[in-house]
Enzyme design. Structure first.
Site, PDB file in Angstrom:
ATOM      1  N   GLU A   1      37.372 -35.123   8.755  1.00 38.13           N
ATOM      2  CA  GLU A   1      37.238 -36.315   9.592  1.00 38.13           C
ATOM      3  C   GLU A   1      38.183 -37.426   9.168  1.00 38.13           C
ATOM      4  OE1 GLU A   1      34.720 -34.581   8.328  1.00 38.13           O
ATOM      5  OE2 GLU A   1      33.848 -33.724  10.150  1.00 38.13           O
TER       6      GLU A   1
ATOM      7  N   HIS B   1      22.319 -33.984  12.213  1.00 36.19           N
ATOM      8  CA  HIS B   1      22.796 -33.889  13.603  1.00 36.19           C
ATOM      9  C   HIS B   1      22.004 -34.833  14.505  1.00 36.19           C
ATOM     10  CE1 HIS B   1      23.845 -30.059  11.705  1.00 36.19           C
ATOM     11  NE2 HIS B   1      24.838 -29.971  12.556  1.00 36.19           N
TER      12      HIS B   1
END
Lengths: 426, 334
Positions: free
Chosen positions: B57, B126
């Site tokens: 990321e 998540h």
């Protein structure tokens, strides 16, 4: 009971021990760089710039050197530059040093808050810049002022930034020396280390995706190679074969932490390239010809879509980290003079004199001329104000450029500031 | 179009209109993204404009910053908002500040898309809603749609915006709205009365909230999935509530909020994120500053709890109809 607690672990096994790196010399020690292996100039082979990275792993553990101890250019890496270009490189390095001297003193005189010299490692920025095109995009760290100087960027403009004065193109928002000029193909410097690395790779990827011909180059210190951003950049650079040159300036010290704290005891910094399948070169960073040659090689590689190159410039930070640092408190006082690779300006000067293209008198005259030039530029810049004299930008500019258009909350805060100042009579 | 299709269409429109728009992220190219948000875009626009990235990321956002410095309009996807943290420094210290620190020389037209929020049994990694920390950063815009029409229009506006935008997609409502009753069958977007999503280009301006339900008794502020949960709750309870979908948290549409709270005199703020220092705290402070003399009851916040997102206790954690109803009763009791 002994300090190493016998209650820990199994009694029939030897206790583990933690290795904490320690530099060779501390204040009071006499520095002797016997352990630094300095390969002879000229012996390192020069692979074709199109060579597969896998065939040149040894380069990551070697040391590309062109100038020998007598200042003679030898071997396959000799870039065979014209005397004119050599004199220009010498002049840019000398100007960088004169600029550093002057601005360091300006900080000590209270004219600005902070300064960082590049003394001893001028070749890393200057010689590399001469091997790039002027529109190749540079993503520097904070010790590559030599890039702007090699690109003939006005030093008054650089000083305006250092003074955060009314002519500062960055409106007094950045720490001194954190230059930014899009026109100069010089990306805005960040204080967060190695952030420029993936950014340079992204810029290079964009250039490649657009079918442009420009490449990117980036610089970080050896200490910053410990940052995740460095590894992210290597990952993206190899995956997309980005046309980028990644320079690691191994100047031995990250503030007071020696290179061992970035893994320097275990391997070279150029060897970081090996694991990523990137071409890696380890270069004598105090040899302007070696720096030029390695950069030109990497640039050719990038321009012919052969991908990235990681160059370790093996050099030495001759001065403190910054004006806020006291190197005398953590390292041997004579390290800089004992550094086995010498001084880049002295080495190029000797080389030019050996060629019959320079002499001591011209060098001394140039030093005087550059010192005068820097002094005159300083005078010019100080007409626009110095940091010590306070606030030079209109207050409202504080709220500008956060967004393209100022949102209501910033307008309210700006108006509130105006009202408060008005009420306070300032 | 459902919300996924609308988001896909927004990127498709932008890629077609502007050769500088570039889409990148993990699994988004050939495969089309784990939620299919980028399905077909690589085949249509080519792999130098829509491509997969390493699982990194920091690299995804870092190279996007470099691309923007070159002059592109990168649209990086972070597969789940929970994974944004390794890229956080590149967002908050770099992308957000480059216009400012370069005095406008380098601009950062980046739109970071990321599915966020809970209600899908995604566990701790998540399900998070990290929007508040982005609103705390000077120089970033934070956008959260709640329906397919807004998703497309806001995403196009974000991509066309010259500032860095965090675009959080409430994944619980990708395929249909959610009324908060997890034990009832899910309705697809096609069965719900929402505005048709046009095929071509249109925008929903950033910084403008939507009054999704007019009312006189209480103002309820929500965004993303919670807009639907709130609307269902007030209708089930028969409360004459004004429901405002913020759509953009920064810049915030304070005018719409202020007008509504001054009209109703009561306010409930609902979000999925943890309570302490959540965006609800900012909203409550703003309303207190601007509407204090119009308030007839203390402002209530209905939020996630200050714990990590619990997998098996997800529906106890989720600020659903029971907790929203309780807060509404509380502000309406006097």
């Amino acid at each position: 009971m002994s300090e190493s607690s016998s209650s820990l672990g199994r009694p029939n096994l030897p206790p583990l021990s933690l290795h904490v790196p320690e530099p060779q010399f501390r204040p009071g020690d006499e520095a002797e760089f016997v352990s630094v292996e300095v390969l002879a100039a000229g012996i390192t082979p020069r692979p074709d710039s199109a060579a597969d990275a896998g065939t040149m792993r040894d380069m990551a553990y070697g040391l590309v050197r062109v100038l020998d101890d007598a200042g003679v250019a030898v071997g396959a890496w000799d870039p065979r530059l014209s005397p004119d270009l050599l004199r220009r490189i010498l002049r840019s390095m000398a100007l960088t040093r004169a600029f550093d001297e002057r601005m360091f003193r300006a900080q000590r005189q209270g004219k600005t808050s902070f300064y960082m010299k590049s003394t001893g490692e001028e070749a890393v920025a200057v010689a590399a810049t001469y091997a790039l095109d002027r529109d190749d995009m540079c993503f520097p760290s904070y010790r590559q002022q030599g890039i702007l100087i090699a690109r003939d960027w006005p030093i008054v403009d650089m000083m305006n930034q250092i003074y955060s004065n009314r002519a500062d193109r960055l409106k007094g928002r950045q720490l001194p020396i954190m230059y930014s000029t899009k026109e100069g193909a010089f990306f805005s410097i960040s204080g967060n280390l190695a952030t420029q690395y993936p950014q340079a790779v992204g810029w290079a990827m964009a250039s490649a995706a657009k079918g442009d011909t420009r490449i990117a180059a980036t610089w970080c210190g050896e200490g910053s190679t410990a940052e995740g951003d460095f590894h992210s950049a290597c990952m993206f650079a190899t995956v997309y074969r980005a046309p980028v040159i990644m320079n690691v300036v191994n100047n031995q010290w990250a503030i007071s932490s020696f290179a061992g704290f970035a893994g320097g005891e275990a391997t070279t910094f150029a060897a970081r390239a090996v694991g990523y399948g990137i071409a890696g070169l380890r270069v004598d960073g105090n040899d302007p010809l070696a720096v030029y040659a390695a950069t030109a090689w990497a640039a050719e590689r990038a321009r012919t879509n052969k991908g990235p190159t990681l160059i370790e410039h093996f050099t030495y930070r001759a001065e403190g980290h910054s004006t806020s640092d006291d190197p005398g408190a953590y390292r041997s006082a004579d390290e800089a003079t004992k550094w086995p690779l010498g001084d880049p300006i002295a080495r190029l000067k000797t080389h030019l004199i050996g060629l019959g293209e320079w002499d001591e008198d011209r060098h001394a005259a140039q030093d005087v001329e550059l010192a005068e030039m820097v002094k005159a530029a300083q005078k010019e810049a100080e007409k626009n104000g110095i940091l010590g004299h306070g606030l030079h930008q209109p207050f409202d500019t504080m709220f500008e450029d956060v967004f393209e258009e100022m949102p209501w909350h910033l307008i309210e805060q700006r108006d509130q500031m105006r009202d408060e100042r008005k009420a306070a009579g300032v | 179009m459902n919300m996924i299709e609308a988001i896909n269409s927004a990127m498709d429109v932008c890629l077609a209109r502007d050769p500088d728009v570039t889409v990148l992220g993990e699994d988004i190219g050939f495969f089309g993204g784990v939620f299919r948000a980028t399905a077909g875009l690589q085949a249509k626009h080519g792999k130098t404009r829509v491509f997969d990235t390493p699982i990194n990321e920091c690299g995804i956002i870092g190279v996007a910053v470099g691309m923007a410095a070159y002059g592109l309009r990168p649209v990086p996807e972070i597969q789940f908002a929970d994974y944004i943290y390794p890229g956080l420094d590149q967002l908050v210290s770099e992308a957000a500040r480059l216009r400012y620190r370069s005095a406008g020389e380098f601009v950062m037209p980046i739109t970071v898309r990321s599915p966020f929020g809970g209600g899908i049994f995604g566990g701790q990694t998540h399900s998070q809603s990290p929007e508040a920390m982005f609103t705390h950063v000077a120089g970033l815009k934070t956008v959260i749609p709640s329906n397919p029409y807004d998703a497309k229009g806001l995403l196009i506006a974000a991509i066309e915006d010259n500032d860095p935008v965090i675009f959080f997609e409430p994944k619980r409502i990708y395929n249909g709205p959610f009324d908060g009753h997890y034990d009832r069958p899910v309705q697809p977007w096609s069965k719900v009365e929402t505005p048709d999503v046009p095929e071509g280009h249109y925008t929903v301006p950033l910084g403008k909230a939507a009054v999704v339900r007019e009312g006189a008794e209480v103002t309820v502020l929500a965004f993303g999935t919670m807009v639907h949960v709130v609307r269902a709750t007030v209708e089930e309870k028969g409360i004459d509530a004004e429901v405002i979908d913020l759509r953009t948290l920064l810049p915030l549409d304070i005018e719409t909020i202020e007008t509504s709270v001054k009209k109703t005199g009561r306010c409930v703020i609902v979000h999925e994120a943890t309570r302490t220092s959540g965006f609800g705290a900012e909203l409550a402070a703003l309303i207190q500053e601007r509407c204090f003399y119009h308030l007839e009851a203390p402002i209530q916040r209905v939020t996630g709890f200050d714990t990590p997102y619990p997998h098996s206790l997800e529906w106890a954690y989720f600020p659903g109809p029971i907790r929203i109803g309780t807060a509404l009763d509380l502000v309406l009791k006097d």
